[in-house]
Design an enzyme around this catalytic site. Structure first.
Site, short mmCIF file in Angstrom:
data_model
loop_
_atom_site.label_atom_id
_atom_site.label_comp_id
_atom_site.label_asym_id
_atom_site.label_seq_id
_atom_site.Cartn_x
_atom_site.Cartn_y
_atom_site.Cartn_z
CB THR A 1 -0.94 0.03 1.22
OG1 THR A 1 -0.18 0.05 2.43
CG2 THR A 1 -1.87 -1.18 1.22
CG ASP A 2 -1.01 4.81 -1.60
OD1 ASP A 2 -1.69 4.72 -0.55
OD2 ASP A 2 -1.50 5.15 -2.70
CB ALA A 3 1.61 7.73 2.19
CE1 TYR B 1 -8.37 4.03 -0.70
CE2 TYR B 1 -7.09 6.05 -0.88
CZ TYR B 1 -8.27 5.40 -0.57
OH TYR B 1 -9.35 6.12 -0.14
#
Length: 92
Positions: A17-19, A22
């Site tokens: 996931t990203d920050a 997501y």
């Protein structure tokens, strides 16, 4: 009998996931490749032995339209489907 589609389930891991929590956009392509490999396997194919004989599947085009984001711990179903087949090419 040629199987023309196959589903796999993948759970989104935290490291993918990203920050914002997501699934990072680049990881979708890893999941597509996993599904494509498993479709080949259920058809009786074996990438390792095929490549040892000097044959390779080459991806020449790939694209993705993102509709709804996936997040950490989501369980995704990825379907690989052969949409077109010629003697020299498979389109998934």
């Amino acid at each position: 009998m040629l199987i023309d589609s196959h589903d796999i389930e993948v759970r989104v891991r935290y490291c993918e996931t990203d920050a914002m929590g997501y699934l990072h956009h680049a990881n979708y392509f890893n999941f597509f490749e996993m599904a494509r490999t498993e479709l080949f396997r259920v058809q009786g194919g074996n990438y390792r032995s095929m490549e040892e004989r000097g044959y390779f599947f080459v991806v020449v085009h790939i694209e993705c339209d993102y509709k709804v984001p996936s997040g950490f711990d989501d369980l995704l179903t990825i379907r690989a489907r052969i949409s077109r087949q010629t003697p020299a090419k498979l389109e998934h």
